[in-house]
Design a protein around this motif. Structure first.
Motif, short mmCIF file in Angstrom:
data_model
loop_
_atom_site.label_atom_id
_atom_site.label_comp_id
_atom_site.label_asym_id
_atom_site.label_seq_id
_atom_site.Cartn_x
_atom_site.Cartn_y
_atom_site.Cartn_z
N HIS A 58 -22.71 22.95 4.52
CA HIS A 58 -21.67 22.10 4.37
C HIS A 58 -20.65 22.28 5.67
O HIS A 58 -19.57 21.48 5.57
CB HIS A 58 -20.78 22.09 3.14
N PRO A 84 -17.11 17.92 3.54
CA PRO A 84 -18.10 17.69 2.71
C PRO A 84 -17.77 17.52 1.09
O PRO A 84 -18.63 17.49 0.24
CB PRO A 84 -19.01 19.07 2.63
N GLY A 114 -27.17 18.99 1.27
CA GLY A 114 -26.32 19.24 2.45
C GLY A 114 -27.00 19.00 3.98
O GLY A 114 -28.13 18.56 3.76
#
Length: 352
Positions: A58, A84, A114
């Motif tokens: 992230h 994020p 991610g």
């Protein structure tokens, strides 16, 4: 596309998975660099994920590869950093300017795939375009810098204030950098690792204390108690120390996630009352309008040279290296501050 997939506890696999397609309000990001957070260690080693398989990551930067039909805030080719958090827009706290306090939200790299992959799709509102003076490698450190900025901003901090930072890990180091950029006075770093403390001194701490060798409370009584303490380690002993060493009418920010139960001696708790301490917590790094002033401030600090994050980048890995950086971060003899995956091959090497 190529991705480093966490398929089970402590089990990474390099896989070819389908490249995501952006929806109307989304953009496809070609990932350049992705950092490894302490929370990623818990996800990998301790199974603290919402589901398997999952792509972690992230803290990342990249280039806009494609945009949805309604996106006009970014364009193909823009270099961006990505916030994020995926907030619930209908939550009252989102509407009050505190998106991270929403009762329901999603998050890239923990609840959704991610950036430990060649591409990731994100909402256009989560993207901030980078100035030319900020490299994509530097931009991968913006997310932890925003966490530090958010923590500092939880209190009113007078210019020139003496501040103590407990913990000299990534967030502690970022906090020292942000404090100095913001105009704090003396900054004291406390940790149990001499190498981390030496690095803290190198990047701007005025004083350091190894709490295994010297009692921080006694030291502060002799050399001046801080008006503010920011706790970043999340260790019960340092969380208790934060209250014990601060000056009367002092301010304490708890940033580090608790690693165990925190017990205050009666005398320490009594200090909260008798000395009228101000205590608050800090969670993530977002405000309104989303994603918040913390993100633009972090970009501006790096772009202007007020904060130099390059010395924090100690090594760069490829996705094919699998869990090597994770193992390195768990090694007690490894004192790296930040390790990155370099994913896009044409982004050049990280400057030291």
């Amino acid at each position: 596309m190529k991705a480093l997939v966490l398929e089970a506890n402590q089990s990474f696999t390099i896989k070819d998975i389908e490249t995501p397609v952006p929806k109307e309000d989304e953009a496809l990001i070609k990932v350049a660099y992705c950092g490894i957070c302490g929370s990623d260690l818990a996800r990998y080693f301790d199974g603290k994920v919402h589901n398997y398989p999952i792509v972690l990551g992230h803290e990342f930067s990249g280039t806009v590869e494609a945009v949805g039909a309604s996106v006009d805030s970014v364009a193909v080719g823009d270099r961006v950093v990505v916030a994020p958090l995926l907030p619930n827009k209908d939550d009252p706290f989102m509407q009050k300017g505190s998106p991270a306090l929403s009762s329901s939200y999603s998050f890239l790299g923990s609840r959704e795939n991610g950036a430990m992959a060649e591409y990731v799709v994100v909402k256009a509102e989560n993207l901030l375009v980078l100035p030319e003076t900020v490299t994509l490698a530097e931009a991968a450190l913006i997310e932890p810098l925003t966490v530090a900025i958010h923590g500092i901003e939880r209190i009113v901090l007078p210019a020139g204030e003496h501040v103590c930072v407990l913990g000299a890990g990534t967030i502690g180091i970022m906090t020292i950098l942000a404090l100095k950029a913001r105009g704090a006075g003396k900054v004291t770093a406390i940790d149990i690792n001499d190498e981390k403390l030496a690095f803290a001194k190198k990047i701007g701490a005025d004083d350091t204390i190894n709490s295994l060798k010297e009692d921080p409370v006694s030291y502060a009584s002799k050399h001046g108690k801080p008006g503010a303490v920011i706790e970043t380690a999340g260790v019960p002993s340092s969380q208790e120390q934060a209250v014990a060493l601060v000056e009367k009418k002092g301010k304490i920010v708890f940033v580090g996630t608790a690693s165990g139960d925190v017990t205050f001696p009666a005398a320490t708790f009594e200090k909260i009352l008798r000395e009228e301490l101000e205590i608050t917590g800090s969670w993530m790094s977002y405000s309104g309008p989303f994603p918040g002033y913390e993100w633009q401030a972090a970009i501006d600090y790096i772009a202007s040279g007020k904060i130099d994050v390059k010395p924090l980048i100690h090594d760069v890995f490829k996705l094919e290296d699998g869990d090597k950086p994770f193992q390195a971060m768990k090694d007690p003899d490894n004192h790296s501050i930040k390790l990155l995956y370099q994913i896009a091959e044409n982004e050049g090497q990280v400057g030291k």
